[in-house]
Design a protein around this motif. Structure first.
Motif, PDB file in Angstrom:
ATOM      1  N   LYS A  38       0.829  -1.212   0.000  1.00  0.00           N
ATOM      2  CA  LYS A  38       0.000   0.000   0.000  1.00  0.00           C
ATOM      3  C   LYS A  38       0.863   1.261   0.000  1.00  0.00           C
ATOM      4  O   LYS A  38       0.562   2.226  -0.702  1.00  0.00           O
ATOM      5  CB  LYS A  38      -0.956   0.000   1.188  1.00  0.00           C
ATOM      6  CG  LYS A  38      -2.020  -1.076   1.116  1.00  0.00           C
ATOM      7  CD  LYS A  38      -2.957  -0.894  -0.068  1.00  0.00           C
ATOM      8  CE  LYS A  38      -3.973   0.174   0.218  1.00  0.00           C
ATOM      9  NZ  LYS A  38      -4.938   0.366  -0.880  1.00  0.00           N
ATOM     10  N   SER A  41       2.377   1.651  -3.401  1.00  0.00           N
ATOM     11  CA  SER A  41       1.385   1.927  -4.445  1.00  0.00           C
ATOM     12  C   SER A  41       0.646   3.235  -4.243  1.00  0.00           C
ATOM     13  O   SER A  41       0.415   3.981  -5.189  1.00  0.00           O
ATOM     14  CB  SER A  41       0.342   0.802  -4.482  1.00  0.00           C
ATOM     15  OG  SER A  41       0.945  -0.427  -4.711  1.00  0.00           O
ATOM     16  N   ASP A  42       0.229   3.502  -2.997  1.00  0.00           N
ATOM     17  CA  ASP A  42      -0.682   4.610  -2.723  1.00  0.00           C
ATOM     18  C   ASP A  42      -0.103   5.717  -1.855  1.00  0.00           C
ATOM     19  O   ASP A  42      -0.752   6.736  -1.656  1.00  0.00           O
ATOM     20  CB  ASP A  42      -1.952   4.089  -2.041  1.00  0.00           C
ATOM     21  CG  ASP A  42      -2.692   3.077  -2.890  1.00  0.00           C
ATOM     22  OD1 ASP A  42      -2.548   3.098  -4.122  1.00  0.00           O
ATOM     23  OD2 ASP A  42      -3.423   2.257  -2.319  1.00  0.00           O
ATOM     24  N   TRP A  64      -0.117  -0.193   7.877  1.00  0.00           N
ATOM     25  CA  TRP A  64       0.169   0.782   6.828  1.00  0.00           C
ATOM     26  C   TRP A  64       0.553   2.123   7.453  1.00  0.00           C
ATOM     27  O   TRP A  64       1.510   2.777   7.018  1.00  0.00           O
ATOM     28  CB  TRP A  64      -1.042   0.895   5.930  1.00  0.00           C
ATOM     29  CG  TRP A  64      -0.918   1.771   4.724  1.00  0.00           C
ATOM     30  CD1 TRP A  64       0.211   2.368   4.229  1.00  0.00           C
ATOM     31  CD2 TRP A  64      -1.972   2.149   3.850  1.00  0.00           C
ATOM     32  NE1 TRP A  64      -0.098   3.089   3.095  1.00  0.00           N
ATOM     33  CE2 TRP A  64      -1.424   2.966   2.843  1.00  0.00           C
ATOM     34  CE3 TRP A  64      -3.330   1.872   3.810  1.00  0.00           C
ATOM     35  CZ2 TRP A  64      -2.196   3.514   1.819  1.00  0.00           C
ATOM     36  CZ3 TRP A  64      -4.089   2.413   2.787  1.00  0.00           C
ATOM     37  CH2 TRP A  64      -3.520   3.221   1.803  1.00  0.00           C
TER      38      TRP A  64
END
Length: 88
Positions: A38, A41-42, A64
């Motif tokens: 995560k 990617s984000d 995260w």
């Protein structure tokens, strides 16, 4: 491995390999993989932290959130390295 496109290619390959690991990682390792994925990617976690009764979503959110501030390249490298380690 300094080129961003190469790193993204390696990251995408590691994601595909994660589905073919010889054995299922333990929950702690799965959370680490999720968080690195995560973050890579984000970016930093967003949204509200899930409630106390949603244990899985809350654990994922917390894992995260621990990586907040980690740049995408570092997270991707961490994910790639962890998948390589799990492959044996």
């Amino acid at each position: 491995m300094t080129d961003t496109a190469d790193l993204k290619t390696l990251f995408d390959a590691a994601v595909a390999q994660s589905r073919q690991l010889p054995e299922r990682p333990d929950n702690r390792t799965l959370l680490r993989l999720y968080a690195l994925f995560k973050q890579g990617s984000d970016g930093d976690v967003s949204g509200d932290r899930p409630g106390m009764t949603d244990f899985v979503a809350r654990a994922k959110y917390d894992a995260w959130a621990e990586l907040a501030g980690t740049d995408a390249a570092t997270a991707m490298r961490g994910y790639i390295d962890l998948i390589e380690e799990l492959k044996g």
